[in-house]
Design a protein around this motif. Structure first.
Motif, PDB file in Angstrom:
ATOM      1  N   LYS A 187       0.721  -1.238  -0.125  1.00 47.39           N
ATOM      2  CA  LYS A 187      -0.110   0.189   0.098  1.00 47.39           C
ATOM      3  C   LYS A 187       1.034   1.288  -0.005  1.00 47.39           C
ATOM      4  O   LYS A 187       2.086   1.192   0.348  1.00 47.39           O
ATOM      5  N   HIS A 199       0.477   9.355  10.094  1.00 50.10           N
ATOM      6  CA  HIS A 199       0.773   9.865  11.445  1.00 50.10           C
ATOM      7  C   HIS A 199      -0.713  10.635  11.935  1.00 50.10           C
ATOM      8  O   HIS A 199      -0.911  10.227  12.977  1.00 50.10           O
ATOM      9  N   GLY A 237       7.530   1.286   4.505  1.00 50.12           N
ATOM     10  CA  GLY A 237       6.419   2.346   4.602  1.00 50.12           C
ATOM     11  C   GLY A 237       5.469   1.675   3.445  1.00 50.12           C
ATOM     12  O   GLY A 237       4.618   2.336   3.161  1.00 50.12           O
ATOM     13  N   SER A 297      -2.803   2.493  13.602  1.00 49.83           N
ATOM     14  CA  SER A 297      -4.195   2.940  13.146  1.00 49.83           C
ATOM     15  C   SER A 297      -5.206   2.028  12.630  1.00 49.83           C
ATOM     16  O   SER A 297      -6.614   2.155  12.608  1.00 49.83           O
ATOM     17  N   ASP A 342      -3.329   0.459   7.409  1.00 51.61           N
ATOM     18  CA  ASP A 342      -2.800  -0.647   6.379  1.00 51.61           C
ATOM     19  C   ASP A 342      -3.631  -1.859   6.016  1.00 51.61           C
ATOM     20  O   ASP A 342      -3.700  -2.215   5.211  1.00 51.61           O
ATOM     21  N   THR A 377       8.442   2.315  12.103  1.00 53.08           N
ATOM     22  CA  THR A 377       7.120   2.668  12.399  1.00 53.08           C
ATOM     23  C   THR A 377       7.027   3.090  13.675  1.00 53.08           C
ATOM     24  O   THR A 377       6.543   4.093  14.135  1.00 53.08           O
ATOM     25  N   SER A 426       5.813   5.866   7.556  1.00 53.63           N
ATOM     26  CA  SER A 426       5.983   6.190   9.020  1.00 53.63           C
ATOM     27  C   SER A 426       7.134   7.194   8.707  1.00 53.63           C
ATOM     28  O   SER A 426       7.413   8.074   9.487  1.00 53.63           O
TER      29      SER A 426
HETATM   30  O1  PMV Z   1       5.154   2.824   7.480  1.00 51.11           O
HETATM   31  P1  PMV Z   1       3.984   2.041   7.616  1.00 51.11           P
HETATM   32  O2  PMV Z   1       3.620   1.171   6.516  1.00 51.11           O
HETATM   33  O3  PMV Z   1       4.143   1.179   9.000  1.00 51.11           O
HETATM   34  O4  PMV Z   1       2.711   2.952   7.952  1.00 51.11           O
HETATM   35  C1  PMV Z   1       2.572   3.821   9.057  1.00 51.11           C
HETATM   36  C2  PMV Z   1       1.756   4.784   9.059  1.00 51.11           C
HETATM   37  C3  PMV Z   1       1.476   5.628  10.268  1.00 51.11           C
HETATM   38  O5  PMV Z   1       0.269   6.514  10.241  1.00 51.11           O
HETATM   39  C4  PMV Z   1       2.493   6.281  10.630  1.00 51.11           C
HETATM   40  C5  PMV Z   1       1.009   4.622  11.352  1.00 51.11           C
HETATM   41  C6  PMV Z   1      -0.253   4.300  11.322  1.00 51.11           C
HETATM   42  O6  PMV Z   1      -0.627   3.032  12.528  1.00 51.11           O
HETATM   43  O7  PMV Z   1      -1.274   4.527  10.692  1.00 51.11           O
END
Ligand code: PMV
Length: 312
Positions: free
Chosen positions: A12, A19, A100, A144, A147, A187, A272
């Motif tokens: 994704k 954030h 990410g 959150s 994902d 993250t 992140s």
């Molecule tokens: O970097 P990733 O794919 O783990 O995405 C993290 C997204 C955040 O908003 C920073 C954390 C979340 O839980 O949504």
């Protein structure tokens, strides 16, 4: 029961709202089907074994890094009422981990899909998300759920905690270049860093979060009106806020500046931050080629393009 079970999941890309989404604000994410995870499961007479980039061997001996996955497999087998089954689980991935791009949620989604497939049980969306969310809580503090939701949906979504997700039709005349710094995003640490800043200076960080919310809602309009200039400007403004949250780093900053100088309409971190990937919005294929070349020269380890005309 099938002799072989198969589960697929895409990565994704967070277009806007990372954030902020942890604080209950909306975010927009797209499926990233250029990179996929495939899990294959074969029933065996032996103890369950796993074969992935981190480890090959008995699941019960898997290292700490696979704790979330170990838990997920045990919980899913319990859910399926087959807790003592011997399985050989193989995970293939061309989705780089910790960049990410949602690899941890994608691995979990593909495993749950493969387990349900091998036992020929219909998988309900709600059960998939519930099982994966549990594993995600082991990987991250306070995830959150963005994902899991975008990867399970396999399509562009507007996501907000405690709200129904909204599927989005993205048909924009633009190309998104995705570039990997080659260093791992962090993250857990990045979410913690924003939280520490929030506690220290709630007013300043709240303002940033509110502005990110507005930029996400604006993005909905930009997507439906094919307003690529508006989206580009908003992406760059979001990047300024994320930098103030102290989650950019010199590598990401270099790639973002390079993309803008090479003609991108806007550029930002995706995910992140503190490593991982950045995204750059380009008006056409020619610009995306120029931007990609410049990013490669500036040190990008991997590059992909996503045509926003056709996000499915
Ligand atoms: O970097 P990733 O794919 O783990 O995405 C993290 C997204 C955040 O908003 C920073 C954390 C979340 O839980 O949504």
């Amino acid at each position: 029961m099938n002799q072989v079970g198969k589960g697929l999941a895409s990565g994704k890309i967070i277009l806007m709202g990372e954030h902020a989404v942890v604080y209950g604000k909306p975010a927009i994410a797209l499926p990233f089907k250029q990179a996929m995870i495939e899990t294959n499961i074969i029933k065996t007479e032996n103890a369950t074994e796993i074969d992935c980039i981190y480890f090959q061997g008995k699941l019960e001996q898997a290292p700490l890094v696979l704790d979330g996955i170990k838990n997920l497999i045990v919980n899913t087998l319990k859910f399926l009422e087959r807790p003592n089954f011997g399985l050989s689980i193989t995970i293939h991935s061309n989705l780089p981990a910790q960049r990410g791009l949602g690899s941890s949620a994608a691995v979990s989604v593909s495993i749950v899909r493969a387990l349900f497939d091998v036992f020929e049980v219909t998988l309900q969306d709600f059960d998939l998300k519930d099982l994966v969310a549990h594993a995600e809580r082991i990987h991250h503090i306070n995830p959150s759920g963005l994902d899991v939701n975008v990867i399970a949906a396999g399509q562009a979504v507007l996501f907000q905690r405690d709200h129904a997700i909204q599927a989005l039709n993205v048909a924009m005349d633009a190309i998104l270049v995705v570039a990997d710094t080659g260093s791992m995003g962090k993250t857990r640490e990045a979410v913690k860093r924003v939280n520490t800043l929030f506690k220290k200076n709630p007013e300043r960080i709240s303002k940033g979060l509110e502005r990110l919310e507005t930029l996400t809602l604006d993005t909905l309009n930009f997507l439906s009106n094919n307003d690529i200039q508006g989206l580009g400007k908003s992406m760059s403004e979001a990047q300024q806020i994320l930098s103030q949250f102290d989650i950019s780093n010199p590598q990401l900053d270099t790639l973002i500046t390079t993309a803008l100088e090479a003609g991108a309409l806007g550029a930002k971190i995706t995910g992140s931050g503190m490593g991982g990937c950045m995204i750059a919005l380009c008006s056409d294929v020619e610009t995306s080629t120029t931007v990609s070349k410049a990013l490669r020269q500036a040190g990008a380890k991997d590059l992909w393009t996503l045509d926003l005309k056709d996000v499915k």
